[in-house]
Write an enzyme that holds these catalytic residues in place. Structure first.
Site, PDB file in Angstrom:
ATOM      1  N   TYR A  51       0.660  -1.168  -0.028  1.00  0.00           N
ATOM      2  CA  TYR A  51       0.115   0.088   0.109  1.00  0.00           C
ATOM      3  C   TYR A  51       0.841   1.362   0.022  1.00  0.00           C
ATOM      4  O   TYR A  51       1.869   1.133   0.645  1.00  0.00           O
ATOM      5  CB  TYR A  51      -1.096  -0.022   1.174  1.00  0.00           C
ATOM      6  CG  TYR A  51      -2.198  -0.865   1.184  1.00  0.00           C
ATOM      7  CD1 TYR A  51      -3.183  -0.354   0.572  1.00  0.00           C
ATOM      8  CD2 TYR A  51      -1.944  -2.320   1.576  1.00  0.00           C
ATOM      9  CE1 TYR A  51      -4.301  -1.490   0.464  1.00  0.00           C
ATOM     10  CE2 TYR A  51      -2.830  -3.320   1.492  1.00  0.00           C
ATOM     11  CZ  TYR A  51      -4.155  -2.924   0.808  1.00  0.00           C
ATOM     12  OH  TYR A  51      -5.300  -3.734   0.850  1.00  0.00           O
ATOM     13  N   GLU A  52       0.301   2.451  -0.611  1.00  0.00           N
ATOM     14  CA  GLU A  52       1.029   3.432  -0.839  1.00  0.00           C
ATOM     15  C   GLU A  52       1.527   4.124   0.537  1.00  0.00           C
ATOM     16  O   GLU A  52       2.780   4.807   0.555  1.00  0.00           O
ATOM     17  CB  GLU A  52       0.331   4.489  -1.552  1.00  0.00           C
ATOM     18  CG  GLU A  52       0.894   5.902  -1.986  1.00  0.00           C
ATOM     19  CD  GLU A  52       0.249   6.641  -2.937  1.00  0.00           C
ATOM     20  OE1 GLU A  52       0.436   7.889  -2.963  1.00  0.00           O
ATOM     21  OE2 GLU A  52      -0.878   6.279  -3.461  1.00  0.00           O
ATOM     22  N   SER A  53       0.915   3.862   1.688  1.00  0.00           N
ATOM     23  CA  SER A  53       1.167   4.472   2.796  1.00  0.00           C
ATOM     24  C   SER A  53       2.526   3.886   3.448  1.00  0.00           C
ATOM     25  O   SER A  53       3.169   4.371   4.501  1.00  0.00           O
ATOM     26  CB  SER A  53       0.254   4.222   3.835  1.00  0.00           C
ATOM     27  OG  SER A  53      -0.214   2.852   3.754  1.00  0.00           O
ATOM     28  N   GLY A  54       3.160   2.779   2.855  1.00  0.00           N
ATOM     29  CA  GLY A  54       4.544   2.164   3.356  1.00  0.00           C
ATOM     30  C   GLY A  54       4.149   0.635   4.058  1.00  0.00           C
ATOM     31  O   GLY A  54       5.353   0.400   4.639  1.00  0.00           O
ATOM     32  N   VAL A  82       7.139   6.687   2.636  1.00  0.00           N
ATOM     33  CA  VAL A  82       6.306   6.742   1.421  1.00  0.00           C
ATOM     34  C   VAL A  82       7.693   6.930   0.396  1.00  0.00           C
ATOM     35  O   VAL A  82       7.599   6.328  -0.770  1.00  0.00           O
ATOM     36  CB  VAL A  82       5.489   7.694   1.562  1.00  0.00           C
ATOM     37  CG1 VAL A  82       4.979   7.973  -0.050  1.00  0.00           C
ATOM     38  CG2 VAL A  82       4.188   7.383   2.214  1.00  0.00           C
TER      39      VAL A  82
END
Length: 252
Positions: A51-54, A82
């Protein structure tokens, strides 16, 4: 269990089936997340969700409300910054598949999530924007797009190219030096489209059960190309529907 299912359930199941065990997948929220989490439960336990949030290797017990949902961090193998997600994992091509949605999609898989209307500064509708989608479209090994099919969304030409697909046809990605293969699959509530190997134009290759060809053609804003070997998508199995509905119940 009843074998009846909704168009959204068919779409989620069809998208989930495209993900193989051992793949890494950059996941967005909504239908892409539902499909990816279904795949991990149904047939791909070693699917790595990013996920983009890391959050790397997230294994949520329910569908996340956003990329910042604490459930993702709590169940992840690792949580990184990120910039590291993009600079180390995405841009060098270390992620197999990117799942994207769209507000508009054209016949070469170009995506608009920025504005509706010809005037960027005074649009009819200003959309949420790009987020990480342009990088996902450029650098993932391949891109799967999940989108309900209708003439407002499936347009001859997008009003704004937020995320590059195949440009104006085969070879445009190579001219720009984009490392990923771009869109290889579009999953809709009516069927599946894949790029023609010679032209990169999206071509209808499968119709979902109960959907007729005329409906798919009418729901497309360009002259839809249809495969000579048009197939019918296998209906969702009882197991797939049970897993999907249990996932949705857990998220209610």
């Amino acid at each position: 269990m009843s074998n009846r299912y909704s168009a959204d359930e068919m779409m989620s199941v069809a998208a989930a089936r495209a993900l193989g065990d051992g793949m890494s997948c950059f996941v967005g929220i909504g239908l892409p997340s539902k499909a990816a989490n279904l795949a991990r439960r149904a047939h791909a336990p070693n699917l790595t969700l990013i996920y983009e949030s890391g959050c790397l290797g997230a294994k949520p017990s329910r569908l996340p409300l956003s990329i910042g949902d604490g459930e993702l961090a709590d169940t992840a193998d690792a949580v990184i910054s990120v910039p590291e997600v993009f600079n180390y994992w995405l841009q060098p091509g270390r992620i197999d598949v990117g799942f994207l949605g769209a507000a508009q999609l054209d016949k070469f898989g170009n995506i608009n999530t920025t504005v509706i209307g010809s005037d960027y500064h005074d649009p009819k509708v200003r959309l949420p924007g790009a987020g990480g989608a342009p990088e996902i479209a450029a650098s993932c090994g391949e891109v799967f797009i999940v989108l309900r099919q209708n003439p407002r969304a499936f347009v001859e030409k997008v009003d704004f190219v937020t995320s590059f697909g195949h440009g104006t046809g085969k070879g445009d990605r190579e001219k720009l030096g984009l490392p990923g293969r771009g869109p290889t699959l579009v999953v809709t509530d009516l069927g599946l489209l894949r790029p023609d190997p010679e032209t990169a134009e999206l071509t209808l290759t499968q119709l979902h059960p109960g959907v007729d060809l005329d409906s798919a053609i009418a729901a497309t804003g360009w002259k839809l190309k249809v495969s000579d070997d048009l197939e019918t998508t296998p209906a969702p199995t009882e197991q797939e529907l049970t897993l999907l509905r249990d996932l949705e119940k857990a998220s209610a």
